[in-house]
Enzyme design. Structure first.
Site, PDB file in Angstrom:
ATOM      1  N   LYS A   1       0.825  -1.220   0.000  1.00  0.00           N
ATOM      2  CA  LYS A   1       0.000   0.000   0.000  1.00  0.00           C
ATOM      3  C   LYS A   1       0.862   1.275   0.000  1.00  0.00           C
ATOM      4  O   LYS A   1       0.754   2.124   0.886  1.00  0.00           O
ATOM      5  CB  LYS A   1      -0.968   0.020   1.186  1.00  0.00           C
ATOM      6  CG  LYS A   1      -1.983  -1.116   1.187  1.00  0.00           C
ATOM      7  CD  LYS A   1      -3.023  -0.931   2.284  1.00  0.00           C
ATOM      8  CE  LYS A   1      -4.060  -2.034   2.290  1.00  0.00           C
ATOM      9  NZ  LYS A   1      -3.554  -3.286   2.880  1.00  0.00           N
TER      10      LYS A   1
ATOM     11  N   ASP B   1       3.241   7.489  -1.163  1.00  0.00           N
ATOM     12  CA  ASP B   1       4.100   8.667  -1.065  1.00  0.00           C
ATOM     13  C   ASP B   1       4.398   9.197  -2.467  1.00  0.00           C
ATOM     14  O   ASP B   1       3.896   8.671  -3.457  1.00  0.00           O
ATOM     15  CB  ASP B   1       5.399   8.307  -0.317  1.00  0.00           C
ATOM     16  CG  ASP B   1       5.880   9.455   0.575  1.00  0.00           C
ATOM     17  OD1 ASP B   1       5.901  10.602   0.079  1.00  0.00           O
ATOM     18  OD2 ASP B   1       6.235   9.206   1.736  1.00  0.00           O
TER      19      ASP B   1
END
Length: 262
Positions: free
Chosen positions: A91, A94
């Site tokens: 997951k 950024d």
């Protein structure tokens, strides 16, 4: 709706083609989600259920005794032995340059061994290009990315406009982005996309847990467009027999898939 076999022959992604081939060959659309914190136990359960799954979903950062040689290499051997693929449920969330390093570097070196990983759309399309660059710089083996379009947890913010925007990000790369973590079909076929839908929160017995997980039945999710059912505690939680449950979910998932064509 095309069959897994047809999709294994026509898909633009080599990762997706291989996954559909395995699903067809093993008659399984079951992904085992193994949130297990010890390497030995993780590998032991995986070895027993390996024949019944098409994919294993790992959270490698929760393995407390992790080493690359002791955890990843035997994991890859089991994938080879039982003919399933590996999905690291990282997951990523950024900016592109940061996820690039998170994917290929550090102690886990995910890009080296995970066929598939996933990412949130919250930071925009740069996340896709960052991860793709990392894969290309790390390995000659094909890699695939799933975008998180919808989640199975109570109160999730991933719906509506957020989901729509995530779908738009997925369209930025037809070969690398192979599909979604979602609760139903995401369309795209009229534009030439063949997205794989993988759905967590699938259970035949439980309705949920104290931490907000909500379960849906196998028939329910496959009917609404799921290609791969992700099952975790339903396989090994509460003293369940993993082999018995893996066979049960494999059969339920495959029957639900066949019912699409009736």
């Amino acid at each position: 709706m095309a069959s897994y076999k047809e999709r294994s022959e026509s898909h633009t992604s080599p990762v997706a083609r291989r996954l559909f081939s395995i699903m067809e060959e093993k008659k399984s659309n079951l992904c085992a989600s193994l949130d297990i914190t010890e390497t030995e136990k993780l590998l032991s359960i995986l070895d027993t259920i390996g024949p019944y799954i098409c994919l294993v979903k790992t959270h490698i950062d929760i393995v407390s005794d992790f080493t690359y040689e002791g955890t990843v290499l035997p994991l890859k051997e089991l994938a080879k032995k039982h003919n399933f693929m590996i999905f690291e449920d990282r997951k990523f969330a950024d900016i592109g340059n940061t996820v690039k390093n998170q994917y290929k570097s550090g102690v886990f070196r995910i890009a080296e061994w995970a066929d598939i990983t996933n990412a949130h759309g919250v930071t925009g399309a740069g996340i896709v290009s960052g991860l793709k660059e990392a894969a290309q710089e790390t390995t000659s083996e094909p890699r695939g990315l799933l975008m998180l379009a919808e989640l199975s947890s109570k109160g999730s913010l991933a719906y509506g406009e957020y989901t729509e925007k995530t779908v738009e990000i997925a369209k930025s790369d037809k070969e690398f982005v192979i599909g979604f973590i979602a609760q139903h079909d995401m369309g795209g076929r009229e534009e030439g996309f063949d997205w794989i839908i993988m759905t967590p929160g699938v259970g035949l017995d439980d309705k949920g847990d104290a931490l907000g997980q909500q379960y849906r039945t196998v028939d329910e999710v496959v009917k609404t467009g799921t290609d791969i059912i992700i099952v975790g505690r339903g396989l090994y939680g509460q003293g369940r027999d993993p082999i018995e449950q893996a066979k049960r979910y494999q059969q339920a998932g495959w029957n639900a898939y066949l019912n699409r064509f009736k």
